[in-house]
Design a protein around this motif. Structure first.
Motif, mmCIF file in Angstrom:
data_model
loop_
_atom_site.group_PDB
_atom_site.id
_atom_site.type_symbol
_atom_site.label_atom_id
_atom_site.label_comp_id
_atom_site.label_asym_id
_atom_site.label_seq_id
_atom_site.Cartn_x
_atom_site.Cartn_y
_atom_site.Cartn_z
ATOM 1 N N ALA A 1 -20.666 -15.766 0.729
ATOM 2 C CA ALA A 1 -19.649 -16.753 1.093
ATOM 3 C C ALA A 1 -20.045 -17.478 2.380
ATOM 4 O O ALA A 1 -19.826 -18.691 2.522
ATOM 5 N N ARG A 2 -20.621 -16.736 3.317
ATOM 6 C CA ARG A 2 -21.063 -17.352 4.576
ATOM 7 C C ARG A 2 -22.183 -18.344 4.323
ATOM 8 O O ARG A 2 -22.197 -19.442 4.896
ATOM 9 N N HIS A 3 -23.142 -17.973 3.470
ATOM 10 C CA HIS A 3 -24.225 -18.890 3.136
ATOM 11 C C HIS A 3 -23.690 -20.142 2.455
ATOM 12 O O HIS A 3 -24.120 -21.263 2.755
ATOM 13 N N THR A 4 -22.747 -19.970 1.523
ATOM 14 C CA THR A 4 -22.176 -21.114 0.814
ATOM 15 C C THR A 4 -21.433 -22.033 1.777
ATOM 16 O O THR A 4 -21.572 -23.264 1.725
ATOM 17 N N ALA A 5 -20.627 -21.443 2.671
ATOM 18 C CA ALA A 5 -19.888 -22.237 3.645
ATOM 19 C C ALA A 5 -20.835 -22.973 4.590
ATOM 20 O O ALA A 5 -20.599 -24.143 4.943
ATOM 21 N N GLY A 6 -21.899 -22.317 5.005
ATOM 22 C CA GLY A 6 -22.873 -22.958 5.890
ATOM 23 C C GLY A 6 -23.556 -24.128 5.221
ATOM 24 O O GLY A 6 -23.732 -25.201 5.834
ATOM 25 N N LEU A 7 -23.957 -23.945 3.950
ATOM 26 C CA LEU A 7 -24.614 -25.033 3.220
ATOM 27 C C LEU A 7 -23.659 -26.206 3.028
ATOM 28 O O LEU A 7 -24.043 -27.370 3.205
ATOM 29 N N ALA A 8 -22.390 -25.909 2.685
ATOM 30 C CA ALA A 8 -21.398 -26.967 2.515
ATOM 31 C C ALA A 8 -21.176 -27.727 3.817
ATOM 32 O O ALA A 8 -21.019 -28.958 3.819
ATOM 33 N N SER A 9 -21.182 -27.013 4.937
ATOM 34 C CA SER A 9 -20.993 -27.658 6.239
ATOM 35 C C SER A 9 -22.145 -28.591 6.563
ATOM 36 O O SER A 9 -21.943 -29.703 7.070
ATOM 37 N N VAL A 10 -23.363 -28.161 6.267
ATOM 38 C CA VAL A 10 -24.531 -29.005 6.527
ATOM 39 C C VAL A 10 -24.474 -30.272 5.672
ATOM 40 O O VAL A 10 -24.739 -31.388 6.159
ATOM 41 N N ILE A 11 -24.126 -30.111 4.379
ATOM 42 C CA ILE A 11 -24.027 -31.275 3.491
ATOM 43 C C ILE A 11 -22.949 -32.237 3.985
ATOM 44 O O ILE A 11 -23.139 -33.461 4.011
ATOM 45 N N PHE A 12 -21.804 -31.675 4.403
ATOM 46 C CA PHE A 12 -20.720 -32.515 4.927
ATOM 47 C C PHE A 12 -21.181 -33.299 6.150
ATOM 48 O O PHE A 12 -20.914 -34.505 6.281
ATOM 49 N N LEU A 13 -21.893 -32.624 7.067
ATOM 50 C CA LEU A 13 -22.352 -33.302 8.277
ATOM 51 C C LEU A 13 -23.358 -34.399 7.953
ATOM 52 O O LEU A 13 -23.337 -35.484 8.580
ATOM 53 N N LEU A 14 -24.234 -34.155 6.980
ATOM 54 C CA LEU A 14 -25.200 -35.184 6.592
ATOM 55 C C LEU A 14 -24.492 -36.413 6.021
ATOM 56 O O LEU A 14 -24.841 -37.559 6.331
ATOM 57 N N ILE A 15 -23.483 -36.160 5.150
ATOM 58 C CA ILE A 15 -22.722 -37.272 4.580
ATOM 59 C C ILE A 15 -21.970 -38.018 5.680
ATOM 60 O O ILE A 15 -21.934 -39.262 5.710
ATOM 61 N N PHE A 16 -21.369 -37.260 6.605
ATOM 62 C CA PHE A 16 -20.613 -37.872 7.700
ATOM 63 C C PHE A 16 -21.522 -38.735 8.573
ATOM 64 O O PHE A 16 -21.159 -39.855 8.969
ATOM 65 N N ILE A 17 -22.720 -38.235 8.862
ATOM 66 C CA ILE A 17 -23.671 -39.005 9.669
ATOM 67 C C ILE A 17 -24.061 -40.282 8.939
ATOM 68 O O ILE A 17 -24.145 -41.368 9.530
#
Length: 277
Positions: free
Chosen positions: A245-261
């Motif tokens: 779950a931690r790995h999934t949440a971390g990957l989702a956070s990175v994808i979100f930040l890339l989209i936001f940028i």
């Protein structure tokens, strides 16, 4: 007066520096010990849970739990884990209930009719019971050593999983080179030589003594190395059951930040597109 005191303070400061340097040199030149010379760093260990995209191999975790139950649980507890947590390993509700009731140590309870202390069979909601009632009982049964709880072992030791696997497979006789270079070094009675243990000698006898010690339900060949790897994977899970779950949440956070940028850059260019520099 100041002219006299200032040089004295300077001399005192220099004297302290010299003492510190001398102490460092003395420490660095201390004779080597057997532990320093022959202690080995843990061997690298590849598990399915390694890395940022790691996921648990549930079949391996079930094999590791089998090794823990049949070998390690005689001395070591996993008191921070509840029986119902085993559902994460792929066991169904009935299997979890059966495992809880088959566990040899029952839970303390109170007779509701008399109020007297009693015991009851384990429930899925119970945590794995402790092997020994207290440290005194643990020492009495283990040559004055206290077997540690394994729930967080792979988090509590440097190089976690690799250390546990190396330790389990690192037993052997004290090499002749140890005796030659350190003639006074001998493994005391009641201790066992292991080059992955910091002091080279530990109180725990080899828990995985030979191939085939455990008969795996899935037919996997149970070599010492395989059993050590499987139980290590299980202990990685007990220490961090929410790793996936931690790995999934971390990957989702990175994808979100890339989209936001990306959106931020697009908005910036859109707002300032007609402005001349």
């Amino acid at each position: 007066m100041t002219r006299i005191i200032a040089p004295l303070i300077g001399l005192g400061f220099a004297f302290v520096l010299v003492l510190g340097l001398f102490g460092t040199i003395t420490t660095a030149s201390e004779p080597a010990t057997a532990e320093h010379e022959f202690h080995l760093a843990p061997k690298p260990l590849e598990l399915a849970s390694n890395g940022v995209f790691g996921k648990f191999d549930k079949q391996q975790l079930q094999r590791g739990f089998q090794v823990y139950k049949e070998v390690c649980s005689a001395c070591h507890s996993i008191h921070r884990v509840a029986f119902r947590d085993l559902a994460d390993l792929g066991y169904n509700e009935g299997q979890v209930k059966a495992i809880a009731q088959q566990w040899t140590t029952e839970q303390p309870s109170t007779n509701p009719e008399t109020g007297e202390p009693a015991t009851r069979k384990n429930l899925p909601s119970d945590k794995f019971p402790k092997v020994y009632a207290n440290d005194t009982a643990a020492r009495a049964a283990n040559n004055n050593a206290i077997p540690p709880d394994l729930s967080l072992m792979t988090k509590a030791r440097p190089n976690g999983a690799a250390y546990v696997h190396s330790l389990l497979t690192g037993y052997g006789e004290s090499p002749a080179e140890v005796q030659k270079e350190f003639p006074k070094f001998t493994t005391p009675d009641g201790l066992y030589f292991n080059r992955y243990f910091p002091t080279l000698n530990l109180a725990m006898p080899p828990p995985l003594a030979s191939d085939g010690q455990v008969t795996y339900a899935d037919g996997t060949k149970s070599t010492v190395d395989q059993m050590a790897k499987d139980v290590t994977a299980f202990l990685v899970w007990t220490a961090e059951p929410k790793l996936e779950a931690r790995h999934t949440a971390g990957l989702a956070s990175v994808i979100f930040l890339l989209i936001f940028i990306g959106l931020t850059i697009g908005a910036y260019k859109s707002v300032w597109r007609n402005v001349k520099h």
